[in-house]
Design a protein around this motif. Structure first.
Motif, PDB file in Angstrom:
ATOM      1  N   ASN A 291       0.832  -1.212   0.000  1.00 27.25           N
ATOM      2  CA  ASN A 291       0.000   0.000   0.000  1.00 27.25           C
ATOM      3  C   ASN A 291       0.864   1.258   0.000  1.00 27.25           C
ATOM      4  OD1 ASN A 291      -2.461  -1.255  -0.122  1.00 27.25           O
ATOM      5  ND2 ASN A 291      -2.679  -1.403   2.103  1.00 27.25           N
ATOM      6  N   LYS A 292       1.921   1.243   0.806  1.00 33.23           N
ATOM      7  CA  LYS A 292       2.806   2.427   0.878  1.00 33.23           C
ATOM      8  C   LYS A 292       3.497   2.646  -0.468  1.00 33.23           C
ATOM      9  CE  LYS A 292       3.876   3.283   5.649  1.00 33.23           C
ATOM     10  NZ  LYS A 292       3.708   2.234   6.642  1.00 33.23           N
ATOM     11  N   ILE A 293       3.946   1.558  -1.073  1.00 36.47           N
ATOM     12  CA  ILE A 293       4.641   1.677  -2.366  1.00 36.47           C
ATOM     13  C   ILE A 293       3.683   2.219  -3.430  1.00 36.47           C
ATOM     14  CG2 ILE A 293       5.746   0.353  -4.222  1.00 36.47           C
ATOM     15  CD1 ILE A 293       6.911  -1.465  -1.963  1.00 36.47           C
ATOM     16  N   ARG A 294       2.464   1.701  -3.424  1.00 39.21           N
ATOM     17  CA  ARG A 294       1.484   2.166  -4.420  1.00 39.21           C
ATOM     18  C   ARG A 294       1.193   3.651  -4.245  1.00 39.21           C
ATOM     19  NH1 ARG A 294      -3.600  -0.452  -3.977  1.00 39.21           N
ATOM     20  NH2 ARG A 294      -4.128   0.492  -5.970  1.00 39.21           N
ATOM     21  N   LEU A 295       1.098   4.036  -2.975  1.00 39.43           N
ATOM     22  CA  LEU A 295       0.845   5.451  -2.655  1.00 39.43           C
ATOM     23  C   LEU A 295       1.994   6.329  -3.154  1.00 39.43           C
ATOM     24  CD1 LEU A 295      -1.628   6.443  -0.973  1.00 39.43           C
ATOM     25  CD2 LEU A 295      -0.011   6.894   0.873  1.00 39.43           C
ATOM     26  N   GLU A 296       3.209   5.876  -2.889  1.00 39.52           N
ATOM     27  CA  GLU A 296       4.407   6.626  -3.338  1.00 39.52           C
ATOM     28  C   GLU A 296       4.425   6.742  -4.849  1.00 39.52           C
ATOM     29  OE1 GLU A 296       6.968   8.178  -1.859  1.00 39.52           O
ATOM     30  OE2 GLU A 296       6.089   7.834   0.116  1.00 39.52           O
ATOM     31  N   MET A 297       4.074   5.636  -5.513  1.00 39.15           N
ATOM     32  CA  MET A 297       4.085   5.624  -6.980  1.00 39.15           C
ATOM     33  C   MET A 297       3.042   6.602  -7.521  1.00 39.15           C
ATOM     34  SD  MET A 297       5.914   2.974  -8.411  1.00 39.15           S
ATOM     35  CE  MET A 297       6.905   1.668  -7.830  1.00 39.15           C
ATOM     36  N   GLU A 298       1.869   6.616  -6.862  1.00 46.64           N
ATOM     37  CA  GLU A 298       0.788   7.534  -7.300  1.00 46.64           C
ATOM     38  C   GLU A 298       1.222   8.982  -7.129  1.00 46.64           C
ATOM     39  OE1 GLU A 298      -2.878   6.440  -5.327  1.00 46.64           O
ATOM     40  OE2 GLU A 298      -2.776   4.448  -6.250  1.00 46.64           O
TER      41      GLU A 298
END
Lengths: 175, 143
Positions: A165-172
């Motif tokens: 979830n954190k990685i996806r958020l960072e990517m977004e």
């Protein structure tokens, strides 16, 4: 020679077998530690310590897991010790090992054009980062990770989920 | 995202990492839930977006050499310890035998043997040296 035979020979103090085992496992341990610490020098030091410990305790290796898994467990414990040690020395830093920005780190981690990935990994908390690295890059099973990290499988799953979830958020955010 | 979506996403994560298989229920949920289908697609994208090439350590050989030196050091320490233990054992055996002989009334005979060893050994030294030099010269001549 197969791994089991090499271990058997290494336990009997066969220098060639030990050399072969260490050479085969070096990239895995170093690769794991460089992703975990994001610092070349720390990764190298911890790799050396890991092998030194393995050298002294090879007779206690019971071959229930792969040799590299055993080494990763040792490396994980050493990384935890290193973090504790650095936290004692510099209590103000949240993520002391990974946030160290030595020249050596910059030279490789930025030169290799995966600075973005290492930046994202750096933002993950240590315990969660290790779980993500073990699962995502080394494909260890939940059970193996729970043994390496010495925590329940449920914790492994939730840590991994948090990381994703954190990685996806960072990517977004970056997009 | 509700609580059940979080549960579904964890199951999707298990499927993605090969810990479980895709079920009909999960597939049905993906069809109706936008959040979870985005999550599922995101998992696939992680493989490329989070690629981290394996780095080769340029100092690998130095580290390995150090380790091997440590191993050799350890082996020689072990060998020394073993030899020292063997020496101690032999010395204890020898002293024990001497003491046993002394207490069984052979002290004078033992002293005589001791004295003769100490007196004869230095006398034999020139012969031993001569023999060694002749042997050395013989070997050199053959070479």
């Amino acid at each position: 020679m197969k791994e089991a035979q090499l271990i058997k020979a290494a336990k009997k103090n066969d220098p060639k077998a030990l050399d072969q085992l260490f050479r085969d496992s070096y990239p895995i341990v170093y690769g794991y530690l460089i992703k975990t610490t994001l610092n070349e020098q720390t990764a190298r030091d911890l790799t050396q310590e890991t092998f030194l410990k393995a050298l002294n305790k090879i007779n206690s290796f019971n071959a229930q897991s792969k040799f590299s898994t055993w080494l990763i467990s040792i490396a994980t414990n050493l990384h935890k010790d290193e973090l504790r040690k650095r936290k004692r020395e510099r209590p103000e830093s949240d993520n002391p090992v990974a946030s160290s920005d030595s020249n050596v780190e910059k030279s490789v981690l930025e030169r290799e054009a995966f600075g973005k990935v290492s930046e994202i990994i750096k933002k993950l908390p240590d315990a969660k980062r290790r779980v993500f690295i073990l699962k995502h890059y080394y494909h260890y099973s939940y059970e193996e990770i729970s043994r390496i990290e010495n925590c329940p499988i449920g914790t492994v799953r939730s840590r991994l989920h948090d990381c994703i979830n954190k990685i996806r958020l960072e990517m977004e955010v970056e997009e | 995202m509700n609580k059940s979506c979080e549960m579904y996403q964890m199951e999707l994560m298990d499927v993605h990492y090969g810990e479980s298989k895709m079920t009909g229920e999960l597939r049905n949920h993906l069809d109706i839930c936008e959040d979870c289908s985005r999550y599922w697609a995101g998992l696939g994208e992680l493989e490329t977006s989070m690629a981290f090439p394996e780095l080769e350590d340029p100092f690998k050989e130095i580290v390995l050499d150090k380790l091997m030196a440590e191993r050799d050091n350890k082996t020689s320490l072990r060998r020394n310890a073993r030899e020292f233990a063997a020496f101690l054992l032999l010395a204890a055996l020898f002293l024990g035998t001497c003491l046993a002989l002394v207490f069984s009334g052979h002290a004078i005979a033992l002293s005589k043997i001791y004295l003769s060893i100490f007196m004869v050994s230095p006398l034999m030294l020139p012969f031993l040296i001569k023999r060694q030099t002749t042997k050395g010269a013989h070997t050199n001549g053959r070479a």
